[in-house]
Design a protein around this motif. Structure first.
Motif, mmCIF file in Angstrom:
data_model
loop_
_atom_site.group_PDB
_atom_site.id
_atom_site.type_symbol
_atom_site.label_atom_id
_atom_site.label_comp_id
_atom_site.label_asym_id
_atom_site.label_seq_id
_atom_site.Cartn_x
_atom_site.Cartn_y
_atom_site.Cartn_z
ATOM 1 N N THR A 206 63.515 27.020 7.048
ATOM 2 C CA THR A 206 63.029 27.011 8.427
ATOM 3 C C THR A 206 63.671 28.159 9.197
ATOM 4 O OG1 THR A 206 62.960 24.632 8.229
ATOM 5 C CG2 THR A 206 62.757 25.525 10.440
ATOM 6 N N LEU A 207 62.824 28.892 9.937
ATOM 7 C CA LEU A 207 63.334 30.009 10.730
ATOM 8 C C LEU A 207 63.574 29.545 12.171
ATOM 9 C CD1 LEU A 207 60.814 32.800 9.608
ATOM 10 C CD2 LEU A 207 63.117 32.408 8.734
ATOM 11 N N GLN A 208 64.428 30.302 12.885
ATOM 12 C CA GLN A 208 64.579 30.029 14.317
ATOM 13 C C GLN A 208 63.306 30.517 15.012
ATOM 14 O OE1 GLN A 208 68.017 32.334 15.074
ATOM 15 N NE2 GLN A 208 69.361 30.905 13.993
ATOM 16 N N SER A 209 63.081 30.038 16.265
ATOM 17 C CA SER A 209 61.795 30.384 16.892
ATOM 18 C C SER A 209 61.670 31.887 17.141
ATOM 19 C CB SER A 209 61.557 29.563 18.149
ATOM 20 O OG SER A 209 62.423 29.989 19.138
ATOM 21 N N SER A 210 62.790 32.585 17.457
ATOM 22 C CA SER A 210 62.693 34.039 17.673
ATOM 23 C C SER A 210 62.315 34.739 16.354
ATOM 24 C CB SER A 210 64.018 34.590 18.204
ATOM 25 O OG SER A 210 65.049 34.277 17.298
ATOM 26 N N GLN A 211 62.838 34.221 15.243
ATOM 27 C CA GLN A 211 62.497 34.811 13.937
ATOM 28 C C GLN A 211 61.025 34.550 13.599
ATOM 29 O OE1 GLN A 211 65.571 32.624 11.753
ATOM 30 N NE2 GLN A 211 66.449 34.573 11.100
ATOM 31 N N SER A 212 60.547 33.357 13.947
ATOM 32 C CA SER A 212 59.141 33.027 13.666
ATOM 33 C C SER A 212 58.223 33.966 14.419
ATOM 34 C CB SER A 212 58.814 31.599 14.100
ATOM 35 O OG SER A 212 59.553 30.700 13.350
ATOM 36 N N GLU A 213 58.615 34.314 15.655
ATOM 37 C CA GLU A 213 57.782 35.208 16.472
ATOM 38 C C GLU A 213 57.663 36.582 15.799
ATOM 39 O OE1 GLU A 213 55.279 36.687 18.802
ATOM 40 O OE2 GLU A 213 55.683 34.537 18.750
ATOM 41 N N ILE A 214 58.805 37.080 15.293
ATOM 42 C CA ILE A 214 58.805 38.373 14.593
ATOM 43 C C ILE A 214 57.928 38.294 13.344
ATOM 44 C CG2 ILE A 214 60.291 39.951 13.239
ATOM 45 C CD1 ILE A 214 60.737 40.193 16.184
ATOM 46 N N MET A 215 58.086 37.178 12.608
ATOM 47 C CA MET A 215 57.298 37.054 11.373
ATOM 48 C C MET A 215 55.801 37.006 11.706
ATOM 49 S SD MET A 215 57.788 34.656 8.096
ATOM 50 C CE MET A 215 57.016 33.186 8.687
ATOM 51 N N SER A 216 55.438 36.299 12.774
ATOM 52 C CA SER A 216 54.021 36.215 13.148
ATOM 53 C C SER A 216 53.461 37.597 13.461
ATOM 54 C CB SER A 216 53.825 35.335 14.389
ATOM 55 O OG SER A 216 54.144 34.028 14.069
ATOM 56 N N GLN A 217 54.247 38.391 14.200
ATOM 57 C CA GLN A 217 53.785 39.756 14.527
ATOM 58 C C GLN A 217 53.537 40.550 13.253
ATOM 59 O OE1 GLN A 217 56.644 41.812 16.942
ATOM 60 N NE2 GLN A 217 56.517 40.280 18.570
ATOM 61 N N ASN A 218 54.484 40.421 12.329
ATOM 62 C CA ASN A 218 54.383 41.131 11.060
ATOM 63 C C ASN A 218 53.139 40.687 10.278
ATOM 64 O OD1 ASN A 218 55.573 42.872 9.015
ATOM 65 N ND2 ASN A 218 55.827 40.998 7.861
ATOM 66 N N LEU A 219 52.903 39.375 10.263
ATOM 67 C CA LEU A 219 51.761 38.855 9.505
ATOM 68 C C LEU A 219 50.441 39.298 10.126
ATOM 69 C CD1 LEU A 219 53.064 35.252 8.694
ATOM 70 C CD2 LEU A 219 52.978 37.226 7.170
ATOM 71 N N ARG A 220 50.404 39.350 11.457
ATOM 72 C CA ARG A 220 49.165 39.805 12.112
ATOM 73 C C ARG A 220 48.863 41.254 11.707
ATOM 74 N NH1 ARG A 220 50.804 36.382 16.443
ATOM 75 N NH2 ARG A 220 51.983 38.025 17.485
ATOM 76 N N THR A 221 49.922 42.089 11.668
ATOM 77 C CA THR A 221 49.731 43.494 11.264
ATOM 78 C C THR A 221 49.253 43.560 9.814
ATOM 79 O OG1 THR A 221 51.529 44.103 12.724
ATOM 80 C CG2 THR A 221 50.902 45.744 11.086
ATOM 81 N N GLN A 222 49.881 42.761 8.955
ATOM 82 C CA GLN A 222 49.492 42.763 7.534
ATOM 83 C C GLN A 222 48.055 42.289 7.363
ATOM 84 O OE1 GLN A 222 52.205 40.428 5.202
ATOM 85 N NE2 GLN A 222 53.650 42.095 5.009
ATOM 86 N N ASN A 223 47.719 41.199 8.052
ATOM 87 C CA ASN A 223 46.378 40.636 7.858
ATOM 88 C C ASN A 223 45.298 41.573 8.381
ATOM 89 O OD1 ASN A 223 47.080 38.318 6.453
ATOM 90 N ND2 ASN A 223 47.603 37.217 8.309
ATOM 91 N N LYS A 224 45.633 42.299 9.462
ATOM 92 C CA LYS A 224 44.669 43.263 9.999
ATOM 93 C C LYS A 224 44.418 44.364 8.955
ATOM 94 C CE LYS A 224 44.088 46.079 14.064
ATOM 95 N NZ LYS A 224 44.887 46.799 15.011
ATOM 96 N N ALA A 225 45.479 44.783 8.291
ATOM 97 C CA ALA A 225 45.357 45.871 7.320
ATOM 98 C C ALA A 225 44.754 45.382 5.996
ATOM 99 C CB ALA A 225 46.738 46.489 7.080
ATOM 100 N N TYR A 226 45.391 44.413 5.383
ATOM 101 C CA TYR A 226 44.969 43.970 4.048
ATOM 102 C C TYR A 226 43.712 43.085 4.086
ATOM 103 C CZ TYR A 226 49.795 45.239 2.597
ATOM 104 O OH TYR A 226 50.977 45.880 2.335
ATOM 105 N N GLY A 227 43.431 42.511 5.276
ATOM 106 C CA GLY A 227 42.308 41.568 5.406
ATOM 107 C C GLY A 227 40.974 42.184 5.016
ATOM 108 N N ILE A 228 40.885 43.491 5.114
ATOM 109 C CA ILE A 228 39.634 44.193 4.772
ATOM 110 C C ILE A 228 39.210 43.827 3.345
ATOM 111 C CG2 ILE A 228 38.698 46.522 4.325
ATOM 112 C CD1 ILE A 228 40.579 47.425 6.677
ATOM 113 N N PHE A 229 40.195 43.658 2.456
ATOM 114 C CA PHE A 229 39.887 43.261 1.072
ATOM 115 C C PHE A 229 40.131 41.765 0.835
ATOM 116 C CE2 PHE A 229 41.053 47.819 0.266
ATOM 117 C CZ PHE A 229 39.787 48.224 -0.123
ATOM 118 N N ASP A 230 41.184 41.223 1.474
ATOM 119 C CA ASP A 230 41.594 39.847 1.137
ATOM 120 C C ASP A 230 40.593 38.797 1.632
ATOM 121 O OD1 ASP A 230 43.833 40.989 0.077
ATOM 122 O OD2 ASP A 230 45.171 40.452 1.738
#
Ligand SMILES: C[S@@+](CC[C@H](N)C(=O)[O-])C[C@H]1O[C@@H](n2cnc3c(N)ncnc32)[C@H](O)[C@@H]1O
Length: 275
Positions: free
Chosen positions: A8-32
């Motif tokens: 389990t991450l702290q809420s500030s860490q979760s926020e960072i991870m969410s930002q990262n995942l949004r960037t990844q999904n925007k990029a890789y989502g074209i194929f995924d």
């Protein structure tokens, strides 16, 4: 013992991870996204699907939105991001997905799902074989398992900066106890769990295939993300990051080179006769 991303991450860490995942999904989502949508459309009998390690939930939401006849359950060990994911589904009025805070393990009900999928989660799992065994037991006979994973195999050996980027990525994986080569190991792990019809393909995510800006965003977010998420695991050197910025402008934005990040799309099927 659980690895960093299984805890389990702290809420500030979760926020960072969410930002990262949004960037990844925007990029890789074209194929995924088309990979998973096509898989489900090709198997009309899929009515129930489980996403393990859904993160901010945006990837599963996009799939659920496109396939209203399938019921999705998306789970993550982190309560913070799950509550955000639930709000997102409610705000968009998507009713065929439920998010739950839950750690996937042997406590999940047996023979329940027609499809189980997981994206960028196996690489962070401490015991991948056990995870896959447990997935197999939760699928209905004939059910499908779909895995999406980065595969940090070597590409563009001749480019010094790209090789530097990859070297720092591999060090980062090591610092987190994660496996950057899961797709290479998957076919034999899936076979050992009893899966059949194993298929694997790679999408090549490069500036020319996913767009220069989404690609550059990926390169920039990866080091920055770790610095805030887990400073003790930060391995990047400022001198390299400066060199990378110059390289982005001179080599990437000018189209001089086109380095690919391979993403594996792997599917496997539980035999109809399996218990
Ligand atoms: C790198 S993120 C990927 C998120 C999402 N699948 C995506 O690609 O956008 C991995 C996620 O898996 C979760 N996780 C890891 N192991 C898990 C498990 N066994 N059960 C539930 N969640 C898990 C972590 O909390 C994290 O949110």
């Amino acid at each position: 013992m659980r690895q960093f991303f299984e805890k389990t991450l702290q809420s500030s860490q979760s926020e960072i991870m969410s930002q990262n995942l949004r960037t990844q999904n925007k990029a890789y989502g074209i194929f995924d996204v088309p990979f998973l949508v096509r898989l489900i459309e090709a198997h009309k009998n899929i009515k129930s699907a489980l996403d393990i390690g859904t993160g901010d939930g945006s990837f599963a939401l996009e799939i659920a939105q496109k396939l209203p006849a399938v019921n999705f359950l998306a789970v993550d060990v982190n309560a913070n991001i799950i509550s955000q994911a639930n709000s997102m589904a409610t705000a968009q009025n998507i009713k065929n997905i439920a998010y739950a805070e839950s750690f996937f393990d042997r406590n999940f009900p047996l023979k329940t799902y027609d499809l189980i999928f997981t994206k960028f989660t196996l690489q962070h799992t401490h015991d991948i074989q056990t995870f896959i065994n447990e997935v197999h037991r939760r699928l209905n006979p004939g059910g499908l398992f779909a895995v999406i994973e980065e595969y940090w195999l070597d590409t563009m050996l001749e480019d010094k900066v790209w090789q530097g980027f990859r070297r720092f990525m591999l060090k980062t994986y090591k610092a987190f106890g994660s496996n950057p080569f899961v797709p290479r190991d998957l076919p034999s792990l899936l076979q050992k769990s009893g899966f059949a019809n194993i298929q694997s393909s790679l999408s090549m995510n490069s500036p020319s295939t996913i767009g220069i800006d989404p690609f550059v965003d990926l390169l920039r977010i990866m080091p920055g993300h770790v610095k805030v998420l887990a400073p003790d695991k930060y391995v990047w050197e400022d001198s390299f990051l400066n060199e990378m910025e110059v390289w982005i402008e001179k080599s990437i934005r000018t189209g001089k080179i086109d380095p690919p990040i391979p993403i594996a799309h792997v599917t496997a099927q539980k035999r109809s006769s399996s218990s």
